[in-house]
Write a protein that holds these residues in place. Structure first.
Motif, short mmCIF file in Angstrom:
data_model
loop_
_atom_site.label_atom_id
_atom_site.label_comp_id
_atom_site.label_asym_id
_atom_site.label_seq_id
_atom_site.Cartn_x
_atom_site.Cartn_y
_atom_site.Cartn_z
N ASN A 96 -11.35 7.81 -18.05
CA ASN A 96 -10.61 8.94 -17.48
C ASN A 96 -11.24 9.51 -16.22
OD1 ASN A 96 -8.74 8.72 -19.45
ND2 ASN A 96 -9.44 10.45 -20.66
N TYR A 97 -12.56 9.34 -16.05
CA TYR A 97 -13.22 9.92 -14.87
C TYR A 97 -13.21 8.97 -13.66
CZ TYR A 97 -16.82 7.13 -17.17
OH TYR A 97 -17.47 6.11 -17.80
N ALA A 98 -12.68 7.74 -13.82
CA ALA A 98 -12.78 6.76 -12.72
C ALA A 98 -11.49 6.65 -11.92
CB ALA A 98 -13.15 5.40 -13.30
N LYS A 99 -11.61 6.61 -10.60
CA LYS A 99 -10.42 6.44 -9.73
C LYS A 99 -10.02 4.96 -9.64
CE LYS A 99 -9.63 10.35 -6.73
NZ LYS A 99 -10.00 11.35 -7.70
N ASP B 198 3.15 1.35 -10.91
CA ASP B 198 1.68 1.45 -10.82
C ASP B 198 1.16 1.24 -9.41
OD1 ASP B 198 0.10 1.98 -13.22
OD2 ASP B 198 1.24 0.30 -14.09
N ILE B 199 -0.05 1.79 -9.23
CA ILE B 199 -0.86 1.54 -8.03
C ILE B 199 -2.13 0.86 -8.52
CG2 ILE B 199 -2.13 2.61 -6.13
CD1 ILE B 199 -0.08 5.01 -6.45
N ALA B 200 -2.33 -0.38 -8.10
CA ALA B 200 -3.51 -1.14 -8.57
C ALA B 200 -4.66 -0.91 -7.59
CB ALA B 200 -3.18 -2.63 -8.64
N ARG B 201 -5.74 -0.35 -8.09
CA ARG B 201 -6.91 -0.03 -7.26
C ARG B 201 -8.17 -0.60 -7.87
NH1 ARG B 201 -6.57 4.87 -3.94
NH2 ARG B 201 -8.80 5.13 -4.26
N TYR B 202 -8.85 -1.43 -7.13
CA TYR B 202 -10.15 -1.97 -7.58
C TYR B 202 -11.29 -1.41 -6.74
CZ TYR B 202 -7.64 -5.32 -10.47
OH TYR B 202 -6.84 -5.89 -11.43
N GLY B 203 -10.98 -0.97 -5.52
CA GLY B 203 -12.01 -0.40 -4.66
C GLY B 203 -12.29 -1.27 -3.45
N LEU B 204 -12.71 -0.61 -2.36
CA LEU B 204 -12.99 -1.32 -1.10
C LEU B 204 -14.18 -2.25 -1.29
CD1 LEU B 204 -12.62 1.68 1.40
CD2 LEU B 204 -10.88 0.02 0.70
N GLY B 205 -14.04 -3.48 -0.83
CA GLY B 205 -15.14 -4.42 -0.87
C GLY B 205 -15.42 -5.05 -2.22
N THR B 206 -14.58 -4.79 -3.23
CA THR B 206 -14.79 -5.41 -4.56
C THR B 206 -14.09 -6.77 -4.62
OG1 THR B 206 -12.78 -4.40 -5.44
CG2 THR B 206 -14.82 -3.13 -5.69
N ALA B 207 -14.43 -7.56 -5.66
CA ALA B 207 -13.78 -8.88 -5.82
C ALA B 207 -12.29 -8.73 -6.09
CB ALA B 207 -14.45 -9.64 -6.98
N ILE C 282 0.85 -1.20 0.00
CA ILE C 282 0.00 0.00 0.00
C ILE C 282 0.88 1.24 0.00
CG2 ILE C 282 -1.64 1.32 1.42
CD1 ILE C 282 -2.57 -1.57 2.38
N ASN C 283 0.50 2.20 -0.82
CA ASN C 283 1.30 3.43 -0.88
C ASN C 283 0.76 4.48 0.08
OD1 ASN C 283 -0.93 3.54 -2.81
ND2 ASN C 283 -0.19 5.61 -3.20
N PRO C 284 1.64 5.08 0.88
CA PRO C 284 1.22 6.25 1.65
C PRO C 284 1.01 7.42 0.69
CG PRO C 284 3.59 5.92 1.86
CD PRO C 284 3.06 4.78 1.05
N GLU D 81 -8.51 -0.49 9.53
CA GLU D 81 -8.97 0.92 9.60
C GLU D 81 -7.91 1.82 8.94
OE1 GLU D 81 -8.92 -1.18 12.29
OE2 GLU D 81 -11.08 -1.56 12.19
N GLU D 82 -6.64 1.56 9.26
CA GLU D 82 -5.57 2.40 8.67
C GLU D 82 -5.53 2.21 7.15
OE1 GLU D 82 -2.14 2.59 12.15
OE2 GLU D 82 -2.38 0.73 11.03
N TYR D 83 -5.72 0.97 6.70
CA TYR D 83 -5.72 0.69 5.26
C TYR D 83 -6.85 1.46 4.56
CZ TYR D 83 -7.80 -1.90 1.33
OH TYR D 83 -8.43 -2.22 0.15
N GLU D 84 -8.04 1.39 5.13
CA GLU D 84 -9.18 2.05 4.47
C GLU D 84 -9.01 3.57 4.47
OE1 GLU D 84 -12.81 0.40 6.09
OE2 GLU D 84 -12.54 -1.43 4.90
N THR D 85 -8.47 4.11 5.56
CA THR D 85 -8.23 5.56 5.61
C THR D 85 -7.19 5.95 4.56
OG1 THR D 85 -8.63 5.46 7.97
CG2 THR D 85 -7.59 7.46 7.17
N THR D 86 -6.10 5.15 4.50
CA THR D 86 -5.03 5.45 3.52
C THR D 86 -5.58 5.34 2.10
OG1 THR D 86 -3.48 4.45 5.06
CG2 THR D 86 -2.67 4.79 2.84
N PHE D 87 -6.41 4.33 1.86
CA PHE D 87 -6.96 4.10 0.52
C PHE D 87 -7.81 5.30 0.06
CE2 PHE D 87 -9.95 2.48 -2.61
CZ PHE D 87 -9.16 1.67 -3.40
#
Ligand code: COA
Length: 392
Positions: free
Chosen positions: A189-192, A139-148, A44-46, A344-350
């Motif tokens: 382009n509009y999606a995080k 890269d930073i790979a992001r799918y979103g909290l609670g996704t598969a 996880i990236n700070p 909790e720290e992961y979700e806040t950082t995300f």
């Protein structure tokens, strides 16, 4: 002329989440993550590490005054870049003090573009044998909290110098690329976060592997027996194995060898997660660092895949004394000194984000000990800082 990877170095940020903790929080059997998907930790990236700073940290140990004057091109491969217009490579050029008469560009095609960078570098060095190219996949790979896909997220970068008479791997100039337009994974382009058709993406990956492998066999008479190992793009550690087993015999020395070495190649991914463009080369670094049975002169196969989609199969040969030029102990130290986050720290950082209104903010993170960090935002500009190496 022999051209290939002269050196490679991996960087991943100092934070991670134990995936057993994620499984507990998402009410999933931890075996699904650690055995079914094959991931143990997520890098996880700070807020102080982005695609550019990670790329710079990956490249930093490879650059010295001599090769900074020999590098003619910096190629940053990424699908999580920081700007639509200004390439991240221009920051790298500055941070790494590369000679001014160089090209600096960013390339994109999902997780495939690190390979595009290497092939462009190969062609450049063929025409300019005394010059070098720096290719960094970050890269930073992001799918979103609670996704598969959440369990497969990760962050990191791999830097490689491509040159004549490489010290690690000579490329065999036998690439078989393959393009097939699809929507298995994409990010408008509009999606995080990425949009993904997970099951279909697995199938598209396996199809592309079989097509490029069979075409490689047809064009170059390649046999599995001739390959010491095959490295795969690794969105998660089980993915390459799903593809590899489709072409293996049930029982043979070759099957055993390729499966044993496959496990060595996925160890870093198990600890870091998907780093998109760098994942194939993270697997290669893991194989080189952890497999003591490999020998110089042996041939490694590489399968690169980027959703959307472009794939490529190619091979390279390990160079005499390649082990002397690896960064094995650096990688080991980096992975063992990371800081574990709570859920909790992961979700806040995300969910943390940089200002988008031009306001100025100084950035720091107590657990970020990297040499190069994103230190501030000011008037929509990213300001990076090189800290004293001793602090690491
Ligand atoms: N113990 C052991 N294994 C378990 C398990 C348990 N309790 N529960 C499930 N599994 C196994 C499943 O059998 C499955 O194995 P298989 O793939 O060999 O069939 C695996 O764990 C994954 O389970 P599944 O139900 O398919 O997971 P999912 O629906 O949550 O999605 C991905 C998995 C990979 C599709 C999803 O994480 C994703 O979308 N990832 C991002 C996209 C991606 O990486 N694509 C790859 C190509 S680029």
């Amino acid at each position: 002329m022999k051209i290939g990877i002269d050196q490679l170095h991996v960087y991943t940020p100092s934070l991670y989440l134990d995936l057993k903790d994620l499984a507990k929080a998402r009410q999933v059997d931890p075996d699904k993550y650690t055995i079914g998907i094959g991931q143990d930790r997520m890098g996880i990236n700070p807020i102080t590490q982005d695609t550019v700073s990670m790329a710079a940290n990956a490249a930093f140990p490879l650059i010295n005054a001599r090769n900074a004057s020999e590098i003619d091109m910096i190629i940053l491969a990424t699908e999580s870049g920081t700007d639509y217009s200004k390439s991240g490579a221009t920051y790298l050029h500055d941070l790494l003090a590369i000679q001014p008469f160089a090209r600096a560009i960013e390339v994109k095609q999902a997780c495939y573009s690190g390979t595009a960078g290497i092939m462009m570098a190969y062609d450049y060095v063929s025409n300019h044998p005394d010059r070098k190219v720096l290719v960094v996949a970050s890269d930073i790979a992001r799918y979103g909290l609670g996704t598969a896909g959440e369990v497969t997220q990760g962050a990191g970068a791999v830097a490689m110098i491509i040159s004549q008479n490489p010290r690690v791997l000579t490329l065999n100039n036998d690439s078989v690329p393959y393009t097939f337009h699809n929507f298995d994974f994409w990010r408008p382009n509009y999606a995080k976060n990425a949009l993904v058709d997970g099951k279909y993406s697995n199938q598209a990956y396996i199809d592309a592997f079989q097509k490029t492998w069979h075409e490689h066999q047809r064009r170059h008479h390649t046999t599995l027996d001739a390959l010491a190992a095959v490295c795969f793009h690794l969105p998660y550690s089980k993915m390459g194995k799903k593809a590899l087993t489709t072409i293996l015999d049930e029982e043979s020395d070759t099957t055993n060898r390729l499966l044993t070495r496959y496990e060595k190649s996925v160890q870093y991914t198990r600890q870091i997660g998907n780093i998109y463009t760098g994942s194939l080369y993270l697997g290669f670094a893991s194989l080189l660092d952890l497999d003591e049975s490999l020998n110089a002169g042996e041939t490694i196969g590489f399968f690169s895949y980027g959703s959307g989609s472009v794939a490529e199969f190619f091979t390279g040969e390990l160079v005499e004394n390649y082990r002397h030029h690896l960064y094995t102990s650096d990688h080991e130290k980096m992975l063992s000194q990371r800081y574990p986050l709570t859920i909790e720290e992961y979700e806040t950082t995300f969910l943390e984000s940089l200002p988008e209104d031009g306001s100025s903010v100084a950035l720091s993170h107590p657990q970020d000990k990297a040499v190069i960090q994103l230190a501030a935002m000011d008037q929509h500009r990213r300001i990076y800082q090189i800290y004293d190496k001793v602090e690491q």
